[in-house]
Design an enzyme around this catalytic site. Structure first.
Site, PDB file in Angstrom:
ATOM      1  N   ARG A   1       0.829  -1.217   0.000  1.00 34.74           N
ATOM      2  CA  ARG A   1       0.000   0.000   0.000  1.00 34.74           C
ATOM      3  C   ARG A   1       0.856   1.256   0.000  1.00 34.74           C
ATOM      4  O   ARG A   1       1.887   1.323   0.665  1.00 34.74           O
ATOM      5  CB  ARG A   1      -0.914   0.031   1.236  1.00 34.74           C
ATOM      6  CG  ARG A   1      -2.093  -0.872   1.143  1.00 34.74           C
ATOM      7  CD  ARG A   1      -3.133  -0.579   2.214  1.00 34.74           C
ATOM      8  NE  ARG A   1      -2.629  -0.624   3.567  1.00 34.74           N
ATOM      9  CZ  ARG A   1      -3.355  -1.044   4.609  1.00 34.74           C
ATOM     10  NH1 ARG A   1      -4.602  -1.443   4.420  1.00 34.74           N
ATOM     11  NH2 ARG A   1      -2.844  -1.052   5.823  1.00 34.74           N
TER      12      ARG A   1
ATOM     13  N   ARG B   1       1.917  -7.992  13.454  1.00 28.79           N
ATOM     14  CA  ARG B   1       0.474  -7.857  13.652  1.00 28.79           C
ATOM     15  C   ARG B   1      -0.221  -9.199  13.431  1.00 28.79           C
ATOM     16  O   ARG B   1      -1.194  -9.532  14.124  1.00 28.79           O
ATOM     17  CB  ARG B   1      -0.084  -6.807  12.685  1.00 28.79           C
ATOM     18  CG  ARG B   1       0.294  -5.389  13.068  1.00 28.79           C
ATOM     19  CD  ARG B   1       0.054  -4.397  11.950  1.00 28.79           C
ATOM     20  NE  ARG B   1      -1.342  -4.312  11.568  1.00 28.79           N
ATOM     21  CZ  ARG B   1      -1.773  -3.689  10.472  1.00 28.79           C
ATOM     22  NH1 ARG B   1      -0.909  -3.113   9.658  1.00 28.79           N
ATOM     23  NH2 ARG B   1      -3.065  -3.641  10.199  1.00 28.79           N
TER      24      ARG B   1
END
Length: 217
Positions: A127, A172
């Protein structure tokens, strides 16, 4: 319908939650929105949460649970809701069951968005956001700008967020596997989980989710 949406970071939960909630005419209740609303309105729970956050500490489960309970009790959620980001661990899942039992209702389904781990890393690490307007989002593989590093919309510089690096994404994922993934097994014991392959176009994933909810009802 009362639905919980679960899945790893990068699975498209936010996108699917928005579309599904609109399709089913129920409110989308996300943890992020709960915190922003309570802190912004200066509620007792919001002030308590802000105190922990300002001190760099994790907000205790009971504060998050309290926010979620207050939101689910609002009139627009009387006929159902879609929970996104809550519950995020077993303690919260059990608390949610207790709240719903107190109200004489139960979950209609838990949608588990399934994405291969390498795809999650690719989605997030690729991204790029525009510094001028954070809503202009590109991807090095799936939605590349015409000129590398330059926003097609306004010419601003594209950058990678610090928490979008591969190392951060894998951390994460580790947290997700440790803290959140166990709620899937918990809800599987209740027979309410539908695993949804989350690869493909947004509308294709949405259709799979709707079909799963129909078959469960």
């Amino acid at each position: 319908m009362r639905i919980v949406l679960v899945g790893p970071p990068g699975a498209g939960k936010g996108t699917q939650a928005h579309v599904l909630a609109k399709t089913l005419s129920i409110p989308h209740i996300s943890t992020g929105d709960l915190f922003r609303a309570n802190i912004g309105q200066g509620t007792p729970l919001g002030l308590e949460a802000k105190g922990y956050m300002d001190a760099g500490r994790l907000v205790p489960d009971e504060v998050t649970i309290g926010m979620a309970k207050d939101r689910m009790a609002q009139s627009d959620a009387a006929n159902g809701f879609l929970l996104d980001g809550f519950p995020r661990n077993l303690a919260q899942a059990k608390a949610l069951d207790e709240i719903l039992a107190e109200w004489g209702i139960a979950l209609d389904g838990v949608l588990d968005l399934e994405v291969p781990e390498d795809e999650v890393v690719k989605r997030i690490a690729g991204r790029r956001l525009c510094r001028n307007d954070g809503s202009h989002v590109f991807h090095v593989d799936y939605n590349a700008p015409a000129v590398e590093g330059v926003c097609d919309e306004c010419g601003g510089e594209l950058y990678q967020r610090a928490d979008d690096t591969e190392a951060t994404v894998r951390h994460r994922l580790d947290v997700y596997h440790t803290e959140t993934e166990p709620i899937i097994a918990y809800y599987q014991q209740q027979g309410v989980v539908s695993t949804i392959p989350a690869l493909g176009k947004v509308d294709e994933v949405t259709q799979r989710a709707i079909e799963a909810l129909k078959s469960d009802s």
